[in-house]
Design a protein around this motif. Sequence first.
Motif, PDB file in Angstrom:
ATOM      1  N   LEU A 121       0.822  -1.204   0.000  1.00 48.94           N
ATOM      2  CA  LEU A 121       0.000   0.000   0.000  1.00 48.94           C
ATOM      3  C   LEU A 121       0.862   1.263   0.000  1.00 48.94           C
ATOM      4  N   LEU A 122       2.018   1.197   0.687  1.00 51.79           N
ATOM      5  CA  LEU A 122       2.892   2.364   0.789  1.00 51.79           C
ATOM      6  C   LEU A 122       3.818   2.516  -0.396  1.00 51.79           C
ATOM      7  N   LEU A 123       4.292   1.388  -0.937  1.00 53.73           N
ATOM      8  CA  LEU A 123       5.342   1.429  -1.961  1.00 53.73           C
ATOM      9  C   LEU A 123       4.916   0.860  -3.308  1.00 53.73           C
ATOM     10  N   GLY A 124       3.661   0.452  -3.415  1.00 55.37           N
ATOM     11  CA  GLY A 124       3.225  -0.225  -4.631  1.00 55.37           C
ATOM     12  C   GLY A 124       3.400   0.590  -5.894  1.00 55.37           C
ATOM     13  N   ASP A 125       3.274   1.919  -5.789  1.00 52.52           N
ATOM     14  CA  ASP A 125       3.446   2.759  -6.973  1.00 52.52           C
ATOM     15  C   ASP A 125       4.900   2.843  -7.411  1.00 52.52           C
ATOM     16  N   ALA A 126       5.818   2.625  -6.470  1.00 50.76           N
ATOM     17  CA  ALA A 126       7.242   2.744  -6.791  1.00 50.76           C
ATOM     18  C   ALA A 126       7.865   1.424  -7.201  1.00 50.76           C
ATOM     19  N   MET A 127       7.219   0.315  -6.869  1.00 54.59           N
ATOM     20  CA  MET A 127       7.828  -0.985  -7.127  1.00 54.59           C
ATOM     21  C   MET A 127       6.725  -2.006  -7.374  1.00 54.59           C
ATOM     22  N   LYS A 128       6.872  -2.784  -8.432  1.00 54.45           N
ATOM     23  CA  LYS A 128       5.879  -3.788  -8.781  1.00 54.45           C
ATOM     24  C   LYS A 128       6.422  -5.175  -8.451  1.00 54.45           C
ATOM     25  N   MET A 129       5.684  -5.893  -7.607  1.00 52.51           N
ATOM     26  CA  MET A 129       6.043  -7.261  -7.256  1.00 52.51           C
ATOM     27  C   MET A 129       4.768  -8.064  -7.060  1.00 52.51           C
ATOM     28  N   PRO A 130       4.823  -9.370  -7.244  1.00 51.79           N
ATOM     29  CA  PRO A 130       3.670 -10.201  -6.902  1.00 51.79           C
ATOM     30  C   PRO A 130       3.494 -10.256  -5.394  1.00 51.79           C
ATOM     31  N   ASP A 131       2.327 -10.726  -4.964  1.00 51.11           N
ATOM     32  CA  ASP A 131       2.021 -10.758  -3.530  1.00 51.11           C
ATOM     33  C   ASP A 131       3.032 -11.591  -2.740  1.00 51.11           C
ATOM     34  N   GLU A 132       3.555 -12.661  -3.331  1.00 53.45           N
ATOM     35  CA  GLU A 132       4.535 -13.489  -2.623  1.00 53.45           C
ATOM     36  C   GLU A 132       5.764 -12.673  -2.244  1.00 53.45           C
ATOM     37  N   GLY A 133       6.230 -11.843  -3.170  1.00 53.97           N
ATOM     38  CA  GLY A 133       7.382 -10.992  -2.879  1.00 53.97           C
ATOM     39  C   GLY A 133       7.079  -9.974  -1.805  1.00 53.97           C
ATOM     40  N   TRP A 134       5.893  -9.371  -1.874  1.00 51.25           N
ATOM     41  CA  TRP A 134       5.512  -8.393  -0.858  1.00 51.25           C
ATOM     42  C   TRP A 134       5.405  -9.036   0.516  1.00 51.25           C
ATOM     43  N   ARG A 135       4.894 -10.262   0.567  1.00 49.42           N
ATOM     44  CA  ARG A 135       4.754 -10.939   1.856  1.00 49.42           C
ATOM     45  C   ARG A 135       6.125 -11.212   2.478  1.00 49.42           C
ATOM     46  N   LYS A 136       7.082 -11.648   1.671  1.00 53.85           N
ATOM     47  CA  LYS A 136       8.422 -11.906   2.199  1.00 53.85           C
ATOM     48  C   LYS A 136       9.081 -10.602   2.662  1.00 53.85           C
ATOM     49  N   LEU A 137       8.909  -9.550   1.881  1.00 51.53           N
ATOM     50  CA  LEU A 137       9.496  -8.261   2.260  1.00 51.53           C
ATOM     51  C   LEU A 137       8.841  -7.722   3.523  1.00 51.53           C
ATOM     52  N   THR A 138       7.533  -7.889   3.642  1.00 54.04           N
ATOM     53  CA  THR A 138       6.816  -7.444   4.835  1.00 54.04           C
ATOM     54  C   THR A 138       7.297  -8.181   6.073  1.00 54.04           C
ATOM     55  N   LEU A 139       7.465  -9.490   5.959  1.00 48.24           N
ATOM     56  CA  LEU A 139       7.961 -10.275   7.087  1.00 48.24           C
ATOM     57  C   LEU A 139       9.358  -9.819   7.491  1.00 48.24           C
ATOM     58  N   ASN A 140      10.227  -9.635   6.510  1.00 51.88           N
ATOM     59  CA  ASN A 140      11.604  -9.221   6.807  1.00 51.88           C
ATOM     60  C   ASN A 140      11.637  -7.874   7.521  1.00 51.88           C
ATOM     61  N   TYR A 141      10.867  -6.918   7.015  1.00 51.39           N
ATOM     62  CA  TYR A 141      10.884  -5.596   7.624  1.00 51.39           C
ATOM     63  C   TYR A 141      10.192  -5.595   8.985  1.00 51.39           C
ATOM     64  N   GLY A 142       9.155  -6.398   9.148  1.00 53.44           N
ATOM     65  CA  GLY A 142       8.511  -6.485  10.450  1.00 53.44           C
ATOM     66  C   GLY A 142       9.473  -6.980  11.514  1.00 53.44           C
ATOM     67  N   LEU A 143      10.212  -8.037  11.194  1.00 58.85           N
ATOM     68  CA  LEU A 143      11.198  -8.565  12.143  1.00 58.85           C
ATOM     69  C   LEU A 143      12.340  -7.574  12.358  1.00 58.85           C
ATOM     70  N   PHE A 144      12.718  -6.873  11.302  1.00 53.24           N
ATOM     71  CA  PHE A 144      13.809  -5.896  11.406  1.00 53.24           C
ATOM     72  C   PHE A 144      13.436  -4.760  12.359  1.00 53.24           C
ATOM     73  N   PHE A 145      12.221  -4.238  12.233  1.00 52.49           N
ATOM     74  CA  PHE A 145      11.802  -3.143  13.111  1.00 52.49           C
ATOM     75  C   PHE A 145      11.749  -3.593  14.574  1.00 52.49           C
ATOM     76  N   LEU A 146      11.294  -4.811  14.810  1.00 48.71           N
ATOM     77  CA  LEU A 146      11.289  -5.315  16.187  1.00 48.71           C
ATOM     78  C   LEU A 146      12.714  -5.475  16.709  1.00 48.71           C
ATOM     79  N   ALA A 147      13.636  -5.904  15.835  1.00 45.71           N
ATOM     80  CA  ALA A 147      15.041  -6.030  16.241  1.00 45.71           C
ATOM     81  C   ALA A 147      15.623  -4.658  16.591  1.00 45.71           C
ATOM     82  N   LEU A 148      15.268  -3.624  15.800  1.00 42.71           N
ATOM     83  CA  LEU A 148      15.740  -2.271  16.110  1.00 42.71           C
ATOM     84  C   LEU A 148      15.208  -1.809  17.462  1.00 42.71           C
ATOM     85  N   ALA A 149      13.955  -2.121  17.751  1.00 40.24           N
ATOM     86  CA  ALA A 149      13.375  -1.744  19.047  1.00 40.24           C
ATOM     87  C   ALA A 149      14.140  -2.397  20.186  1.00 40.24           C
ATOM     88  N   GLY A 150      14.427  -3.688  20.048  1.00 40.40           N
ATOM     89  CA  GLY A 150      15.184  -4.380  21.086  1.00 40.40           C
ATOM     90  C   GLY A 150      16.595  -3.849  21.222  1.00 40.40           C
TER      91      GLY A 150
END
Length: 202
Positions: A121-150
């Motif tokens: 929803l935030l980056l779809g206009d700048a980058m085109k990927m299938p849902d599988e790619g978005w799901r993997k990227l979302t998971l990676n960034y979600g874990l990354f942000f939690l790691a930064l918090a810790g």
Amino acid sequence: MKLSPSARKWVRGVVDYGGLAAFLIGFFLNRGAGMTSQEALVQSTWWLVGGSALGLIVGLAFEKRIAPFPLIAGGAALVFGGLTLFFHDVRFVKLKPTVMNSLFGVALLGGWVLRKNPLKLLLGDAMKMPDEGWRKLTLNYGLFFLALAGLNEIVWRTQPDDVWVVFRFPGLLILTVLFGFAQVPLMMKYAKTDEPPPPHVE
């Protein structure tokens, strides 16, 4: 006012990092003036609040809008900075990266669990990927942000204020940029192009 590409980059830099840069400069100027680290943190929080407010005003004046992430970050800086100054307690400004990164991480992972793609929803206009790619990227960034918090919790609770301030900026920015580069192979793997498929040969 129509800005050139280079001027637009400067404006976005002020909007995104003006408050944090002011916080860093203010802290070490106050330390150089003989303040203790606690006193310097409180005084430099004025710089953070002022720089964040100025960044939002500049973005609104030149671009007639404020992108979601700078708006959230700037608003959070005003809230946590205001709490720090009101209560004269530097724990609030130190907790801001923990709270904000935790919220980002939980939001992304929550979307991932619900099979939504908030990054799309935030980056779809700048980058085109299938849902599988978005799901993997979302998971990676979600874990990354939690790691930064810790990591922020570990640094501010175990290290001197001088170290934490540099970790806050530019340290967290550098980690985020490096992580972004590490995601390039994933994005390239799933990136779509507008090129037509090769002709079918019988």
